[in-house]
Design a protein around this motif. Structure first.
Motif, short mmCIF file in Angstrom:
data_model
loop_
_atom_site.label_atom_id
_atom_site.label_comp_id
_atom_site.label_asym_id
_atom_site.label_seq_id
_atom_site.Cartn_x
_atom_site.Cartn_y
_atom_site.Cartn_z
N LEU A 11 52.05 50.73 46.89
CA LEU A 11 51.36 51.22 45.75
C LEU A 11 51.40 50.00 45.12
N ALA A 12 50.45 49.83 44.34
CA ALA A 12 49.67 48.73 43.06
C ALA A 12 51.20 48.97 41.47
N GLU A 13 51.22 47.98 40.79
CA GLU A 13 51.20 47.72 39.55
C GLU A 13 51.42 49.05 38.73
N ASN A 14 50.46 49.97 39.40
CA ASN A 14 50.05 51.03 38.12
C ASN A 14 50.84 52.29 38.78
N ASN A 15 51.72 51.83 39.96
CA ASN A 15 52.15 53.13 40.69
C ASN A 15 51.35 54.06 41.46
N LEU A 16 49.89 53.78 41.70
CA LEU A 16 48.81 54.36 42.47
C LEU A 16 48.84 53.86 43.84
N PRO A 17 48.88 54.49 44.92
CA PRO A 17 48.51 54.30 46.50
C PRO A 17 47.42 53.95 46.58
N VAL A 18 46.99 52.34 47.01
CA VAL A 18 46.22 51.52 47.27
C VAL A 18 45.85 51.30 48.99
N ASP A 19 44.78 51.96 49.52
CA ASP A 19 44.71 52.18 50.63
C ASP A 19 43.78 50.49 51.22
N LEU A 20 44.50 49.43 52.19
CA LEU A 20 44.13 48.41 51.44
C LEU A 20 42.77 47.89 52.22
N VAL A 21 42.22 48.92 53.43
CA VAL A 21 40.88 48.55 54.19
C VAL A 21 39.99 49.12 52.93
N LEU A 22 40.13 50.27 53.34
CA LEU A 22 39.76 51.11 52.15
C LEU A 22 39.01 50.52 50.68
N ALA A 23 40.43 49.59 49.92
CA ALA A 23 39.87 48.52 48.91
C ALA A 23 39.56 47.51 48.54
N ILE A 24 39.28 46.89 49.96
CA ILE A 24 38.05 45.69 49.77
C ILE A 24 36.66 46.08 50.35
N GLN A 25 36.82 47.51 51.34
CA GLN A 25 35.95 47.78 51.41
C GLN A 25 34.63 48.22 50.36
N GLY A 26 35.22 49.32 49.70
CA GLY A 26 34.47 49.40 48.64
C GLY A 26 34.20 48.28 47.65
N MET A 27 35.14 47.12 47.20
CA MET A 27 34.52 46.46 46.62
C MET A 27 33.34 45.54 46.77
N ILE A 28 33.06 45.44 48.52
CA ILE A 28 32.59 44.69 48.93
C ILE A 28 31.07 45.13 48.70
N LEU A 29 31.01 46.71 49.12
CA LEU A 29 29.91 47.44 48.83
C LEU A 29 29.82 47.94 47.50
N ALA A 30 30.65 47.68 46.31
CA ALA A 30 30.00 47.67 44.92
C ALA A 30 29.35 46.82 44.29
N ALA A 31 29.18 45.33 45.36
CA ALA A 31 28.67 43.75 44.80
C ALA A 31 27.96 44.34 45.36
N SER A 32 27.40 44.93 46.20
CA SER A 32 25.88 45.14 47.82
C SER A 32 24.53 43.67 46.45
N SER A 33 24.39 44.03 44.99
CA SER A 33 23.41 43.81 44.87
C SER A 33 23.40 42.03 44.20
N MET A 34 24.78 41.52 44.16
CA MET A 34 24.53 40.21 43.97
C MET A 34 25.52 39.56 45.51
N LEU A 35 25.48 40.34 46.84
CA LEU A 35 25.04 40.09 48.08
C LEU A 35 23.82 39.79 48.20
N GLU A 36 22.77 40.83 48.03
CA GLU A 36 21.72 40.76 48.35
C GLU A 36 20.94 39.05 47.87
N ARG A 37 21.35 39.58 46.54
CA ARG A 37 20.63 38.29 46.05
C ARG A 37 21.86 36.89 46.61
N VAL A 38 22.55 36.91 47.48
CA VAL A 38 22.88 35.34 47.86
C VAL A 38 21.69 35.64 48.83
N ALA A 39 21.98 36.50 49.81
CA ALA A 39 21.52 36.82 51.13
C ALA A 39 20.07 36.08 51.40
#
Length: 170
Positions: free
Chosen positions: A105-133
């Motif tokens: 449970l996050a601070e806002n009392n909503l459930p967070v799936d650790l793996v999905l949250a990390i993977q989702g953040m990385i996928l959301a950062a794809s354009s930045m990661l493509e720029r770095v790549a």
């Protein structure tokens, strides 16, 4: 006033096992900005041990907020800081959530799936990661960023082999 967005995070509000030390996450992020240590003092090792159990191959819930912080470091801090953050995220790809913390449970009392949250953040950062790549000024960071994107698109823990690195199947 905080210089880095992650300095405003209430790391002590993030749940974790008894071995979780919020102050160690902040110290690891600060060390990433000017990486000089080796061994246990290396920023990547510090982060894997602060937001997880490096030897056990697990990630604590703080890994979610630390991922957001490391993506910010990758975006705005080139060089060793960027490479250290990319290396941690790639290492974590072969880790599992700490037992009992796959979902929390996050601070806002909503459930967070650790793996999905990390993977989702990385996928959301794809354009930045493509720029770095595609940045020819740092081939090492470019290769790491490309590999991280490949891992994210294949799913957590899948084997991705780029000729030099290999990540285990989940």
């Amino acid at each position: 006033m905080h210089d880095e967005p992650w300095e405003a995070v209430d790391w002590s509000a993030i749940p974790g096992p008894p071995t979780y030390r919020p102050e160690a996450v902040v110290a690891a992020l600060r060390a990433m900005l000017s990486p000089k240590g080796t061994g246990w003092a290396a920023p990547a090792t510090m982060m894997r041990s602060a937001a997880g159990n490096d030897h056990g191959g697990t990630i604590y819930p703080a890994g979610v907020a630390a991922t957001a912080a490391m993506l910010e470091i990758i975006d705005v801090h080139p060089g060793d800081a960027r490479r250290a953050a990319l290396a941690v995220l790639l290492d974590w790809w072969a880790f599992e959530p700490e037992p009992g913390y796959k979902e929390y449970l996050a601070e806002n009392n909503l459930p967070v799936d650790l793996v999905l949250a990390i993977q989702g953040m990385i996928l959301a950062a794809s354009s930045m990661l493509e720029r770095v790549a595609s940045d020819p000024r740092d081939a090492v960071a470019g290769r790491l960023a490309a590999e991280l994107m490949l891992c994210a698109h294949h799913g957590w823990g899948t084997i991705v082999h780029d000729g030099e690195n290999r990540h285990r199947a989940g």
